[in-house]
Scaffold this motif. Structure first.
Motif, PDB file in Angstrom:
ATOM      1  N   LEU A 193       0.827  -1.208   0.000  1.00 40.45           N
ATOM      2  CA  LEU A 193       0.000   0.000   0.000  1.00 40.45           C
ATOM      3  C   LEU A 193       0.861   1.259   0.000  1.00 40.45           C
ATOM      4  O   LEU A 193       1.823   1.381   0.776  1.00 40.45           O
ATOM      5  CB  LEU A 193      -0.918  -0.009   1.224  1.00 40.45           C
ATOM      6  CG  LEU A 193      -2.000   1.074   1.286  1.00 40.45           C
ATOM      7  CD1 LEU A 193      -2.946   0.966   0.102  1.00 40.45           C
ATOM      8  CD2 LEU A 193      -2.774   0.968   2.591  1.00 40.45           C
ATOM      9  N   LEU A 194       0.483   2.202  -0.868  1.00 37.03           N
ATOM     10  CA  LEU A 194       1.113   3.529  -0.938  1.00 37.03           C
ATOM     11  C   LEU A 194       0.087   4.515  -0.411  1.00 37.03           C
ATOM     12  O   LEU A 194      -1.021   4.591  -0.935  1.00 37.03           O
ATOM     13  CB  LEU A 194       1.494   3.867  -2.377  1.00 37.03           C
ATOM     14  CG  LEU A 194       2.075   2.719  -3.212  1.00 37.03           C
ATOM     15  CD1 LEU A 194       2.244   3.138  -4.657  1.00 37.03           C
ATOM     16  CD2 LEU A 194       3.397   2.262  -2.625  1.00 37.03           C
ATOM     17  N   ILE A 195       0.458   5.323   0.585  1.00 33.68           N
ATOM     18  CA  ILE A 195      -0.563   6.076   1.311  1.00 33.68           C
ATOM     19  C   ILE A 195      -0.083   7.479   1.647  1.00 33.68           C
ATOM     20  O   ILE A 195       1.128   7.736   1.738  1.00 33.68           O
ATOM     21  CB  ILE A 195      -0.956   5.311   2.615  1.00 33.68           C
ATOM     22  CG1 ILE A 195      -2.251   5.826   3.198  1.00 33.68           C
ATOM     23  CG2 ILE A 195       0.178   5.311   3.605  1.00 33.68           C
ATOM     24  CD1 ILE A 195      -3.466   5.326   2.517  1.00 33.68           C
ATOM     25  N   GLU A 216      -2.793  -5.625   9.772  1.00 35.56           N
ATOM     26  CA  GLU A 216      -2.753  -4.422   8.958  1.00 35.56           C
ATOM     27  C   GLU A 216      -2.057  -4.684   7.626  1.00 35.56           C
ATOM     28  O   GLU A 216      -1.163  -5.535   7.539  1.00 35.56           O
ATOM     29  CB  GLU A 216      -2.017  -3.293   9.707  1.00 35.56           C
ATOM     30  CG  GLU A 216      -2.756  -2.778  10.936  1.00 35.56           C
ATOM     31  CD  GLU A 216      -2.059  -1.589  11.570  1.00 35.56           C
ATOM     32  OE1 GLU A 216      -1.203  -0.983  10.892  1.00 35.56           O
ATOM     33  OE2 GLU A 216      -2.368  -1.262  12.726  1.00 35.56           O
ATOM     34  N   PRO A 217      -2.450  -3.963   6.567  1.00 31.10           N
ATOM     35  CA  PRO A 217      -1.776  -4.118   5.268  1.00 31.10           C
ATOM     36  C   PRO A 217      -0.340  -3.619   5.331  1.00 31.10           C
ATOM     37  O   PRO A 217       0.031  -2.850   6.223  1.00 31.10           O
ATOM     38  CB  PRO A 217      -2.624  -3.263   4.327  1.00 31.10           C
ATOM     39  CG  PRO A 217      -3.277  -2.258   5.207  1.00 31.10           C
ATOM     40  CD  PRO A 217      -3.523  -2.969   6.511  1.00 31.10           C
ATOM     41  N   GLU A 218       0.456  -4.055   4.372  1.00 29.54           N
ATOM     42  CA  GLU A 218       1.861  -3.656   4.329  1.00 29.54           C
ATOM     43  C   GLU A 218       1.978  -2.285   3.670  1.00 29.54           C
ATOM     44  O   GLU A 218       1.704  -2.125   2.483  1.00 29.54           O
ATOM     45  CB  GLU A 218       2.689  -4.670   3.538  1.00 29.54           C
ATOM     46  CG  GLU A 218       4.161  -4.314   3.463  1.00 29.54           C
ATOM     47  CD  GLU A 218       4.961  -5.243   2.577  1.00 29.54           C
ATOM     48  OE1 GLU A 218       6.186  -5.035   2.456  1.00 29.54           O
ATOM     49  OE2 GLU A 218       4.350  -6.165   1.993  1.00 29.54           O
ATOM     50  N   ILE A 219       2.386  -1.292   4.441  1.00 26.76           N
ATOM     51  CA  ILE A 219       2.561   0.069   3.915  1.00 26.76           C
ATOM     52  C   ILE A 219       4.017   0.231   3.512  1.00 26.76           C
ATOM     53  O   ILE A 219       4.924   0.147   4.345  1.00 26.76           O
ATOM     54  CB  ILE A 219       2.160   1.114   4.965  1.00 26.76           C
ATOM     55  CG1 ILE A 219       0.667   0.974   5.296  1.00 26.76           C
ATOM     56  CG2 ILE A 219       2.457   2.526   4.455  1.00 26.76           C
ATOM     57  CD1 ILE A 219       0.208   1.818   6.450  1.00 26.76           C
ATOM     58  N   LEU A 229       2.280   9.451  -5.397  1.00 27.29           N
ATOM     59  CA  LEU A 229       1.809   8.105  -5.090  1.00 27.29           C
ATOM     60  C   LEU A 229       1.179   7.460  -6.319  1.00 27.29           C
ATOM     61  O   LEU A 229       1.384   6.269  -6.595  1.00 27.29           O
ATOM     62  CB  LEU A 229       0.806   8.160  -3.938  1.00 27.29           C
ATOM     63  CG  LEU A 229       1.358   8.633  -2.591  1.00 27.29           C
ATOM     64  CD1 LEU A 229       0.217   8.842  -1.600  1.00 27.29           C
ATOM     65  CD2 LEU A 229       2.368   7.647  -2.037  1.00 27.29           C
ATOM     66  N   ARG A 230       0.409   8.237  -7.067  1.00 25.40           N
ATOM     67  CA  ARG A 230      -0.220   7.731  -8.283  1.00 25.40           C
ATOM     68  C   ARG A 230       0.824   7.254  -9.281  1.00 25.40           C
ATOM     69  O   ARG A 230       0.686   6.180  -9.886  1.00 25.40           O
ATOM     70  CB  ARG A 230      -1.074   8.840  -8.898  1.00 25.40           C
ATOM     71  CG  ARG A 230      -1.805   8.451 -10.180  1.00 25.40           C
ATOM     72  CD  ARG A 230      -2.284   9.694 -10.902  1.00 25.40           C
ATOM     73  NE  ARG A 230      -1.161  10.518 -11.345  1.00 25.40           N
ATOM     74  CZ  ARG A 230      -1.129  11.837 -11.273  1.00 25.40           C
ATOM     75  NH1 ARG A 230      -2.121  12.525 -10.763  1.00 25.40           N
ATOM     76  NH2 ARG A 230      -0.072  12.507 -11.712  1.00 25.40           N
ATOM     77  N   ASP A 231       1.904   8.014  -9.439  1.00 24.19           N
ATOM     78  CA  ASP A 231       2.954   7.625 -10.379  1.00 24.19           C
ATOM     79  C   ASP A 231       3.674   6.363  -9.921  1.00 24.19           C
ATOM     80  O   ASP A 231       4.140   5.566 -10.745  1.00 24.19           O
ATOM     81  CB  ASP A 231       3.953   8.773 -10.557  1.00 24.19           C
ATOM     82  CG  ASP A 231       3.350   9.961 -11.308  1.00 24.19           C
ATOM     83  OD1 ASP A 231       2.274   9.781 -11.916  1.00 24.19           O
ATOM     84  OD2 ASP A 231       3.945  11.045 -11.257  1.00 24.19           O
ATOM     85  N   LEU A 232       3.777   6.169  -8.612  1.00 23.44           N
ATOM     86  CA  LEU A 232       4.381   4.939  -8.104  1.00 23.44           C
ATOM     87  C   LEU A 232       3.510   3.728  -8.430  1.00 23.44           C
ATOM     88  O   LEU A 232       4.022   2.640  -8.715  1.00 23.44           O
ATOM     89  CB  LEU A 232       4.606   5.038  -6.595  1.00 23.44           C
ATOM     90  CG  LEU A 232       5.659   6.043  -6.130  1.00 23.44           C
ATOM     91  CD1 LEU A 232       5.735   6.052  -4.607  1.00 23.44           C
ATOM     92  CD2 LEU A 232       7.025   5.723  -6.723  1.00 23.44           C
ATOM     93  N   GLY A 238       2.985  -0.537  -5.947  1.00 22.93           N
ATOM     94  CA  GLY A 238       1.916  -0.994  -5.070  1.00 22.93           C
ATOM     95  C   GLY A 238       0.582  -0.404  -5.502  1.00 22.93           C
ATOM     96  O   GLY A 238       0.432   0.056  -6.642  1.00 22.93           O
ATOM     97  N   ILE A 239      -0.385  -0.416  -4.599  1.00 27.31           N
ATOM     98  CA  ILE A 239      -1.695   0.194  -4.851  1.00 27.31           C
ATOM     99  C   ILE A 239      -1.856   1.367  -3.889  1.00 27.31           C
ATOM    100  O   ILE A 239      -1.106   1.493  -2.917  1.00 27.31           O
ATOM    101  CB  ILE A 239      -2.840  -0.816  -4.680  1.00 27.31           C
ATOM    102  CG1 ILE A 239      -2.952  -1.265  -3.216  1.00 27.31           C
ATOM    103  CG2 ILE A 239      -2.614  -2.022  -5.585  1.00 27.31           C
ATOM    104  CD1 ILE A 239      -4.144  -2.173  -2.949  1.00 27.31           C
TER     105      ILE A 239
END
Length: 301
Positions: A193-195, A216-219, A229-232, A238-239
């Motif tokens: 996850l990218l946050i 918890e998800p993996e951040i 984040l969108r470009d990543l 990730g998402i």
């Protein structure tokens, strides 16, 4: 008490650089001159600003309390210098706008392009600041327009909400979650996850939801810019969970979006310096508001 502004500039440099030597290098002066200036400032304020710590110095608690006010004076002096240069060279006074970094990479570029079609000669001074600094600079009258995100309809005094957008799950094409019509918090487990960074006030609700997931998800990445984040996501890192403004105001080739539950709307809020706002300022507000409202309508279709 009359304090030479130069002393405050030196004080701020030492506080930021962490040593007299590095501050002297930044200010292009000698180390003894900086030390002498600090001693003179301590005499004027009547309390100790720094204490020796080995071969370096450590700022006192009172120095920390003085820093914000000293920085404000430094910014005012820089503004005066800038205005003098504008007058000297016959340039119009610019429009100063402060925004949070999350907005800067999404809505702002489109608004600037449209604004310059009408006012090509107006200088735009864009400040990328945290919410707290935007509020203080607006209160002090040093910024004409302020823009920020909020995840509630309770926005700071003087701000008004102009548009809203949902939180969307942003996925690369072919990702397993693309098969779902709606992505829920529980679906995030097992994915990278990218946050938005957890220090951002508008990200509080996102992080509160993440804490309800067990495990918890993996951040893997935290950042303060949605476009980054969108470009990543585009590059397969990730998402992400992003505000609809950032998602809709971009080239989404290679990406898929899905509604996210629980629903977490993002609100775009604007404040200005009426009645002192110039015609240029009013036009900029009209443009960015219209862009945000159109994006909101597109998201609702």
């Amino acid at each position: 008490m009359n304090i030479d502004p130069r002393l405050l500039r030196i004080f701020v440099a030492v506080m930021h650089r962490g040593s007299v030597t590095r501050a002297a290098e930044q200010l292009n002066t000698s180390q003894p001159s900086v030390s002498k200036a600090l001693k003179r400032l301590e005499e004027l304020v009547g309390f100790c600003l720094f204490k020796p710590q080995g071969r370096s110095i450590q700022p006192t608690a009172k120095a920390q309390l003085l820093l914000e006010s000293a920085m404000r004076v430094e910014r005012e002096l820089e503004e005066i210098d800038h205005r003098i240069m504008e007058i000297r060279h016959g340039r119009m006074q610019g429009l100063r706008i402060a925004v949070t970094p999350a907005i800067a990479a999404a809505l702002l570029p489109r608004a600037i392009i449209e604004f310059r079609k009408t006012y090509p000669d107006t200088t735009l001074e864009i400040e990328l600041w945290r919410r707290e600094l935007i509020l203080s600079e607006l209160d002090a009258g040093r910024v004409e327009i302020g823009l920020l995100y909020s995840t509630t309809q309770s926005v700071p005094a003087g701000f008004r909400i102009v548009a809203e957008a949902p939180t969307l799950c942003v996925l690369p094409k072919g990702h397993p979650l693309c098969a779902k019509a709606v992505v829920t918090a529980a679906d995030l487990y097992g994915h990278k996850l990218l946050i938005y960074h957890n220090s951002l006030d508008f990200a509080d609700r996102l992080w509160s939801v993440l804490k309800t997931i067990d495990p918890e998800p993996e951040i893997v990445i935290e950042a303060n810019q949605g476009a980054f984040l969108r470009d990543l996501v585009i590059n397969g890192i990730g998402i992400s969970l992003l505000d609809g403004f950032t998602v809709m105001d971009a080239d989404m080739r290679g990406l898929v979006t899905r509604p996210f539950l629980p629903a977490m709307p993002f609100y775009l809020a604007i404040a200005d310096q009426e009645p002192r706002l110039t015609a240029q300022g009013r036009e900029f507000i009209r443009i960015i508001s219209a862009i945000a409202v159109q994006l909101q309508m597109d998201l609702q279709q």
